[in-house]
Design an enzyme around this catalytic site. Structure first.
Site, PDB file in Angstrom:
ATOM      1  CE  LYS A  64      59.277  68.630 152.856  1.00  0.00           C
ATOM      2  NZ  LYS A  64      58.244  68.265 151.881  1.00  0.00           N
ATOM      3  CG  ASP A 100      59.960  64.800 151.753  1.00  0.00           C
ATOM      4  OD1 ASP A 100      61.184  64.611 151.603  1.00  0.00           O
ATOM      5  OD2 ASP A 100      59.288  65.513 151.000  1.00  0.00           O
TER       6      ASP A 100
END
Length: 444
Positions: free
Chosen positions: A126, A166
């Site tokens: 991430k 995201d």
């Protein structure tokens, strides 16, 4: 002290000031007790939990850029590469003022298990930055993305680490990031997913997380002798996940009556007009309160409170820890019988405990939020083959994978004596895949 308790304590001590990461680790490790206790000596000997809770690497870097007034601004960027046991690191980039190392680590840790559940060869990672694209011009967003990629490109690649979007990172941002990666490396490869359709993107990517949420929710309901048809649903958020969960839920015969953004929420008892929401959010990049300009019979409420609206099914699709203990108590009192997470860890731990204790049907985000990364992995496949799949083929494959995820988590929960507890089922099913790969590859 048990191996699980020892590792929870050690992780918290080694990572001070990172409450979201602590929460994610505690939730996962607590649910793995039945697996670990069956063969604690083996897991302890190979330090499986130590290696799972310690990222392969954490990259932090300065991101300088120039705003439209000529002022130099400086943000901080991150990439956490957590586990490549079953494939290259895979996980989104989040651009939001709340981003810090702890949040990126929590998201990367969750991504390991989410990606494992898809059955596709992708590991967990991430990244992001404390940059807020809201209110910025396209030129400012481009300047930031190019500066961000000036460092990130050193650490990613089609077979190394494949970021995606995201919160705060949509098609515009991915396009700027990909353009700079190509400029710096001279490579035209599938290194980012969520790309535009003209340069390697996949159909269904924008819809995928929301659609996937509905596919797995409908499968769960079907296995409990009901369906989504005729049910009243409340959805938090109004980004891609919330928008396309609403779209598919409506197509399945449900009535979605509320959506929100960071300022407040709208309630339309006749059912949300999604064409109006899309015009506000996707065309004008406006605020959800503008819904009343076209639908004056609806209500807008500033601030929180969306979970006070009576519903059969709640879909939290905004951000982490948005659904509190008081919220779920209110939902239950108002007749809500199912809560399915569209965001990453949107439910607080005490709220999750209450949900499970009160036998409310509950799907955790690492299972029900997996549609986005699933379609990202399918985009990687298309890039490798140099082909484009049709919308129907990609959507069909997405649905197949989401239905299979439900089967996995349901089966694992039943095997370990907690039938219907999909939190434990999801963590166990994913952990066993990752741990088996780690055992097979030795100490790496």
């Amino acid at each position: 002290m048990s191996y699980v308790d020892e590792m929870i304590t050690r992780t918290i001590e080694k990572n001070p000031g990172e409450p979201e990461f602590h929460q994610a680790v505690r939730e996962v490790l607590d649910s793995l007790r039945p697996v670990i206790e069956r063969d604690e000596e083996k897991y302890r000997r190979d330090a499986i939990l130590e290696r799972l809770t310690e990222p392969d690497r954490v990259i932090s870097f300065r991101v300088p850029w120039i705003d439209d007034k000529g002022q130099v601004q400086v943000n901080r960027g991150y990439r956490v590469q957590f586990s490549s046991a079953i494939g290259p690191y895979k996980g989104g980039l989040r651009f939001h003022p709340s981003v810090n190392q702890g949040i990126v680590k929590f998201l990367g840790f969750e991504q390991i298990f989410k990606n494992a559940l898809t059955g596709l060869p992708i590991g967990g990672g991430k990244g992001g930055a404390d940059f807020d694209p809201k209110g910025k011009s396209d030129r400012e967003v481009m300047a930031f993305c190019q500066s961000f990629m000036n460092e990130l490109y050193r650490h990613i690649g089609a077979n190394i680490d494949v970021p995606a979007g995201d919160i705060g990172v949509g098609g515009r941002e991915v396009g700027y990031l990909y353009g700079q990666y190509k400029r710096l490396t001279g490579l035209y490869e599938g290194v980012l997913t969520g790309k535009g359709l003209t340069f390697g993107g996949s159909l269904v990517r924008k819809e995928s997380t929301g659609y996937g949420l509905i596919y797995i929710t409908e499968e769960m309901l079907r296995n409990h002798d009901t369906t989504m048809s005729g049910k009243t649903i409340v959805v938090s958020g109004s980004g891609n996940v919330a928008t396309y969960a609403t779209e598919r839920a409506q197509q399945f015969g449900a009535k979605v009556v509320a959506m929100s953004d960071s300022n407040g929420y709208i309630y339309d008892p006749k059912g949300i007009r999604l064409d109006v929401v899309k015009k506000i959010k996707e065309v004008r990049r406006g605020r959800i309160k503008e819904y009343l300009d076209e639908i004056p019979t609806a209500q807008y409420v500033e601030g929180k409170g969306i979970w006070n609206i009576p519903c059969d099914i709640a879909l939290p699709c905004a951000t982490q820890n948005e659904l509190t203990l008081e919220d779920v108590k209110t939902l239950k009192a108002n007749g809500c019988f199912a809560i399915c997470e569209g965001a990453n860890m949107p439910t607080t731990q005490d709220a999750t405990d209450f949900i499970l204790e009160n036998e409310i049907l509950f799907l955790p985000g690492k299972a029900s939020n997996a549609g986005g990364v699933t379609t990202s992995a399918l985009e990687m496949t298309q890039n490798s083959e140099r082909v484009y799949w049709s919308f129907e083929k990609t959507d069909s494959r997405l649905k197949e994978i989401m239905v299979n995820i439900y089967a996995q988590i349901s089966s694992a929960a039943k095997e370990y004596g907690v039938e219907g507890n999909y939190v434990i089922g999801a963590n166990i099913a994913a952990f066993k895949k990752v741990a088996d790969a780690m055992h097979s590859q030795g100490i790496v």
